[in-house]
Enzyme design. Structure first.
Site, short mmCIF file in Angstrom:
data_model
loop_
_atom_site.label_atom_id
_atom_site.label_comp_id
_atom_site.label_asym_id
_atom_site.label_seq_id
_atom_site.Cartn_x
_atom_site.Cartn_y
_atom_site.Cartn_z
N TYR A 157 0.83 -1.20 0.00
CA TYR A 157 0.00 0.00 0.00
C TYR A 157 0.87 1.25 0.00
CZ TYR A 157 -3.57 -3.40 1.09
OH TYR A 157 -4.39 -4.48 1.05
N HIS A 210 -6.11 2.64 0.85
CA HIS A 210 -5.90 2.31 2.27
C HIS A 210 -5.79 3.57 3.11
CE1 HIS A 210 -4.79 -0.81 5.25
NE2 HIS A 210 -5.20 -1.66 4.31
#
Ligand code: MG
Length: 415
Positions: A157, A210
């Site tokens: 991420y 995220h």
């Protein structure tokens, strides 16, 4: 004869090294019990204590079929309501009560939800890679398995692994996973450009921010990704900045998926009624189990918002099965995240990997075949727990590190 709750047990197990929390509700009928997922992987001991010390005494002796009454009783009993620990504890009991109801009826849960509207549940898998070539290889492997939707990430991420502060951080900056949001945005746009160039438009691609961008950057990023025809962009806006979803909606046509951190209906109600999101993505144990998830699914249907329940590795196969049973009966189903039976990329070649342990502990996990997940048609959730196997894999109560994400000045950034 009324089916009464006789005992409530908590079983902790970590067959893949991820802490899992199971609630087992036993009844006064011989051999009749239910299982539910109460997994809050990073606060598992708190959930265990809540179930054993507070919910068990509240529940023993009550009617196991009074699911709505018992959900409200648990929800209201501490006076202060909601939160991840409370909701996961309630979820463990709630799913177990639905499991018991299915067993009493002799039906899989999707039947109790109105019956199947689809025969199998389409899923997406998560693809990552250390290079573009490796990522495209992984996408190709999934496509050969019949998977049509793939979530692509460039280097997780956007952060590396936990470690000391890198060069460029101030003196005495704490260790952590350091993020560079601008580089992440550049790399990700290039990644989607390269993927589309290599494999074309056929496969549906998703991406998860995220919550690691500031809202204004998330809006710019969404617009930069528009040419690549994403199926959805996930958690582009942090939960605390939810009002920005209105601006994101106005300024971009990208489909928006949101909600794996949601706890409470107030967090999703306006997003749905104002049609600010396209996919509601809650983690169903985090909102309190099947009872609230079914209400949310039906509510979202009224506003054209589809479901895309969270389905990561840090929940039990019982919760994966709960997702699948709801999906099978939901008109407004969108897509299902699936990490249930297939090993992650790094063990794809090694089928003797840790996933075998997960299946030993939880026999009955729904099966993935050619891009679709199928429930196994046993009564209830259809997933059991082998307590002897579960005991072989103790949980770890160490300090959680992957959530300690930081920006280059050393300040914490939500993970
Ligand atoms: Mg996510």
């Amino acid at each position: 004869m009324t089916t009464k709750i006789q005992d409530v047990k908590v079983i902790l197990t970590a067959p893949e090294g991820i802490n899992l929390v199971v609630v087992k509700v036993l009844t006064n009928q011989p051999g009749l019990y239910g299982l539910g997922c109460a997994t809050f992987a990073y606060r598992h001991l708190a959930v265990k204590g809540l179930v054993e010390d507070y919910l068990k005494p509240l529940l023993v002796g009550r009617d196991a079929q009074a699911i709505e009454e018992l959900w409200q009783l648990m929800h209201q009993n501490a006076y202060w309501r909601n939160g991840g620990i409370e909701n996961n504890a309630i979820s463990g009991v709630d799913m177990a009560l639905w499991d018991i109801l299915g067993k009493l009826a002799g039906m899989p849960l999707y039947q109790l939800f109105g019956g199947k509207v689809r025969e199998g549940v389409p899923i997406y898998r998560h693809a990552d890679g250390r290079s573009l070539a490796e990522l495209c290889d992984n996408i190709q492997k999934y496509r050969e398995q019949g998977i049509t939707h793939i979530r692509c990430q460039s280097g997780g991420y956007g952060g590396g692994s936990f470690g000391p502060a890198p060069a460029g951080a101030p003196e005495r900056a704490a260790p952590g996973i350091y993020l560079d949001p601008r580089r992440y945005m550049r790399d990700t746009v290039k990644m989607f450009d390269d993927i589309r160039g290599r494999i074309g438009l056929e496969v549906a691609l998703c991406h998860d921010v995220h919550e690691r961008l500031k809202p204004v950057d998330a809006i710019r990023f969404a617009r930069q990704l528009e040419p690549y025809d994403l199926f959805f962009l996930e958690d582009a806006i942090p939960i605390e900045e939810g009002e920005w979803l209105r601006q994101l909606r106005e300024k971009s046509t990208i489909p928006i998926a949101q909600g794996e951190l949601f706890n409470h209906p107030l967090e999703w109600r306006t997003l749905i009624t104002d049609r600010l999101i396209d996919f509601i993505r809650v983690h169903i144990s985090q909102i309190g189990g099947i009872t609230p998830a079914r209400k949310l699914q039906i509510f979202a249907e009224q506003f054209g918002v589809r479901t895309a329940w969270h389905g990561p590795g840090d929940m039990t196969p019982l919760a994966h099965a709960a997702n699948i049973h709801i999906d099978l009966a939901a008109r407004n189903f969108g897509i299902q995240e699936w990490s249930g039976t297939e090993p992650p990329n790094f063990v794809l070649q090694d089928l003797k990997g840790p996933r075998d342990a997960l299946l030993d502990v939880f026999p009955g996990l729904p099966q993935l075949r050619q891009g679709y997940v199928y429930a196994n048609d046993k009564p209830g959730l259809g997933v059991d727990l082998d307590e002897t196997e579960a005991a072989k894999y103790p949980c770890d109560a160490g300090v959680t590190r992957w959530t300690q994400t930081r920006l280059i000045d050393g300040s914490l950034q939500v993970p």
